[in-house]
Design a protein around this motif. Sequence first.
Motif, PDB file in Angstrom:
ATOM      1  N   GLU A  16       0.819  -1.212   0.000  1.00  0.00           N
ATOM      2  CA  GLU A  16       0.000   0.000   0.000  1.00  0.00           C
ATOM      3  C   GLU A  16       0.855   1.266   0.000  1.00  0.00           C
ATOM      4  N   ASP A  17       1.973   1.246   0.749  1.00  0.00           N
ATOM      5  CA  ASP A  17       2.860   2.398   0.821  1.00  0.00           C
ATOM      6  C   ASP A  17       4.080   2.118  -0.039  1.00  0.00           C
ATOM      7  N   LEU A  18       4.201   2.829  -1.125  1.00  0.00           N
ATOM      8  CA  LEU A  18       5.262   2.562  -2.089  1.00  0.00           C
ATOM      9  C   LEU A  18       6.258   3.704  -2.145  1.00  0.00           C
ATOM     10  N   ILE A  19       7.489   3.367  -2.442  1.00  0.00           N
ATOM     11  CA  ILE A  19       8.542   4.357  -2.632  1.00  0.00           C
ATOM     12  C   ILE A  19       9.321   3.987  -3.888  1.00  0.00           C
ATOM     13  N   THR A  20       9.740   4.996  -4.626  1.00  0.00           N
ATOM     14  CA  THR A  20      10.408   4.773  -5.907  1.00  0.00           C
ATOM     15  C   THR A  20      11.870   5.196  -5.821  1.00  0.00           C
ATOM     16  N   PHE A  21      12.741   4.353  -6.373  1.00  0.00           N
ATOM     17  CA  PHE A  21      14.164   4.653  -6.446  1.00  0.00           C
ATOM     18  C   PHE A  21      14.569   4.700  -7.926  1.00  0.00           C
ATOM     19  N   SER A  22      15.273   5.739  -8.322  1.00  0.00           N
ATOM     20  CA  SER A  22      15.699   5.903  -9.707  1.00  0.00           C
ATOM     21  C   SER A  22      17.217   5.932  -9.784  1.00  0.00           C
ATOM     22  N   GLY A  23      17.751   5.227 -10.741  1.00  0.00           N
ATOM     23  CA  GLY A  23      19.189   5.219 -10.940  1.00  0.00           C
ATOM     24  C   GLY A  23      19.872   4.076 -10.221  1.00  0.00           C
ATOM     25  N   GLU A  24      20.982   3.633 -10.777  1.00  0.00           N
ATOM     26  CA  GLU A  24      21.707   2.478 -10.253  1.00  0.00           C
ATOM     27  C   GLU A  24      22.175   2.682  -8.810  1.00  0.00           C
ATOM     28  N   GLU A  25      22.748   3.856  -8.497  1.00  0.00           N
ATOM     29  CA  GLU A  25      23.316   4.085  -7.175  1.00  0.00           C
ATOM     30  C   GLU A  25      22.251   4.048  -6.083  1.00  0.00           C
ATOM     31  N   ALA A  26      21.117   4.704  -6.307  1.00  0.00           N
ATOM     32  CA  ALA A  26      20.053   4.741  -5.308  1.00  0.00           C
ATOM     33  C   ALA A  26      19.447   3.363  -5.092  1.00  0.00           C
ATOM     34  N   ILE A  27      19.276   2.618  -6.167  1.00  0.00           N
ATOM     35  CA  ILE A  27      18.682   1.279  -6.061  1.00  0.00           C
ATOM     36  C   ILE A  27      19.612   0.344  -5.301  1.00  0.00           C
ATOM     37  N   LEU A  28      20.903   0.353  -5.640  1.00  0.00           N
ATOM     38  CA  LEU A  28      21.851  -0.536  -4.976  1.00  0.00           C
ATOM     39  C   LEU A  28      21.983  -0.194  -3.490  1.00  0.00           C
ATOM     40  N   ARG A  29      21.964   1.106  -3.165  1.00  0.00           N
ATOM     41  CA  ARG A  29      22.060   1.509  -1.762  1.00  0.00           C
ATOM     42  C   ARG A  29      20.858   0.978  -0.970  1.00  0.00           C
ATOM     43  N   PHE A  30      19.654   1.101  -1.564  1.00  0.00           N
ATOM     44  CA  PHE A  30      18.451   0.607  -0.900  1.00  0.00           C
ATOM     45  C   PHE A  30      18.513  -0.902  -0.702  1.00  0.00           C
ATOM     46  N   LEU A  31      18.932  -1.641  -1.736  1.00  0.00           N
ATOM     47  CA  LEU A  31      18.991  -3.098  -1.635  1.00  0.00           C
ATOM     48  C   LEU A  31      20.035  -3.529  -0.614  1.00  0.00           C
ATOM     49  N   ASP A  32      21.181  -2.851  -0.591  1.00  0.00           N
ATOM     50  CA  ASP A  32      22.222  -3.195   0.385  1.00  0.00           C
ATOM     51  C   ASP A  32      21.731  -2.974   1.808  1.00  0.00           C
ATOM     52  N   GLU A  33      21.104  -1.822   2.033  1.00  0.00           N
ATOM     53  CA  GLU A  33      20.644  -1.490   3.380  1.00  0.00           C
ATOM     54  C   GLU A  33      19.493  -2.384   3.830  1.00  0.00           C
ATOM     55  N   SER A  34      18.691  -2.850   2.878  1.00  0.00           N
ATOM     56  CA  SER A  34      17.497  -3.624   3.235  1.00  0.00           C
ATOM     57  C   SER A  34      17.752  -5.121   3.338  1.00  0.00           C
ATOM     58  N   PHE A  35      18.669  -5.632   2.519  1.00  0.00           N
ATOM     59  CA  PHE A  35      18.771  -7.088   2.421  1.00  0.00           C
ATOM     60  C   PHE A  35      20.165  -7.648   2.669  1.00  0.00           C
ATOM     61  N   LEU A  36      21.202  -6.823   2.633  1.00  0.00           N
ATOM     62  CA  LEU A  36      22.554  -7.340   2.777  1.00  0.00           C
ATOM     63  C   LEU A  36      22.805  -7.764   4.213  1.00  0.00           C
ATOM     64  N   GLU A  37      23.266  -8.993   4.395  1.00  0.00           N
ATOM     65  CA  GLU A  37      23.508  -9.507   5.737  1.00  0.00           C
ATOM     66  C   GLU A  37      24.725  -8.821   6.349  1.00  0.00           C
ATOM     67  N   ASP A  38      24.741  -8.778   7.699  1.00  0.00           N
ATOM     68  CA  ASP A  38      25.837  -8.110   8.402  1.00  0.00           C
ATOM     69  C   ASP A  38      27.183  -8.726   8.070  1.00  0.00           C
ATOM     70  N   SER A  39      27.216 -10.055   7.916  1.00  0.00           N
ATOM     71  CA  SER A  39      28.474 -10.730   7.642  1.00  0.00           C
ATOM     72  C   SER A  39      29.065 -10.283   6.323  1.00  0.00           C
ATOM     73  N   VAL A  40      28.178  -9.955   5.369  1.00  0.00           N
ATOM     74  CA  VAL A  40      28.640  -9.493   4.068  1.00  0.00           C
ATOM     75  C   VAL A  40      28.947  -8.005   4.121  1.00  0.00           C
ATOM     76  N   ALA A  41      28.106  -7.264   4.855  1.00  0.00           N
ATOM     77  CA  ALA A  41      28.273  -5.821   4.921  1.00  0.00           C
ATOM     78  C   ALA A  41      29.563  -5.434   5.620  1.00  0.00           C
TER      79      ALA A  41
END
Length: 332
Positions: A16-41
């Motif tokens: 229901e609540d959506l947010i849009t990310f445009s561009g490679e850098e913004a998308i990768l930052r969001f994916l890293d922060e949301s899904f990247l495990e601590d061991s990898v980060a």
Amino acid sequence: EAPVLVASTSMASNNEDLITFSGEEAILRFLDESFLEDSVASVDEKEKDIVYYLQLAGAYLAGWMRVGRGSQVSPCVTSSPTVKRPEKPLLLYNYEGNQFCRLVREVLTEMDIVYELRSAGKESPRRSELSKISGATQCPYLIDPNTGISMPESKDIIQYLYQTYGLWTPPSELLEWTSNNVMGLLKPVFKFMAPLQAKAGGSDDEGYQNELEAAIRDIKAETTKDNVVVYTYELSPFSSETLALLNSLKVEYKEISLGKEWIPGLIGPGGAIKRAALLEMTGQSSLPHVFVGGKAIGGLFSGKPGLLPALQNGELPNLLKNAQTSRNSVFE
């Protein structure tokens, strides 16, 4: 401008609540922060940079090898309003880095087909999901809810997509590149060799001229007897692709082979003089050579205008209609 990612702010399933990310850098930052495990980060930043640039280099290399593919919608779905379109999105199980998965994604994009992409790489829960559905974890795997068809193997998937949702199956892009970039350079050689191979300039010029005129009469008779006539070589990939394209269009045609190839020893009896006659009549000695309603339109990719260009610009249906060709063609 792509890429654009739309995600739920709460990552909830209702979206229901959506947010849009445009561009490679913004998308990768969001994916890293949301899904990247601590061991990898926690990996050293320098090491992360090395991995990133290696991945980037691999992506660019793959793009260069498939330059142009997936960048625009194919005329096989835009040239007619009667082309069948799927009502429901298709489902594709795949994983990044697999060249066969990439082929399917390119075709789906070129055919402007809406689909859901499910990553089924190693350790992904969707890999087990795919195993339950198909009995294996092989990717790519396509599910079409519109027809109830499910299948693995990129070659079979691509063939299914073109046959189900396209007006025709496009010829090999490698052959098209060869035609545009290589065959044009060889055209003067073919023009020089055709009459020479047919014994032009020999001691019996009068005999050659008589044979040439007889071959021209034969070609005129052959190309007016049938609505669509294709002169081919048996070993030519351009010839086989031309026949495959006509078959996918359900167009009836008469094939006339001049032998296995134009090379001495492979060309058939009477093939050399007919090749010279085609050059005399049309300015083109290379095969395949397509005639519609007695009119030469050229080869697969080139000519006046050429079979594929005539198909893409909408000229071919009118040519076939004027030639009163088979009522079973896809244009009827």
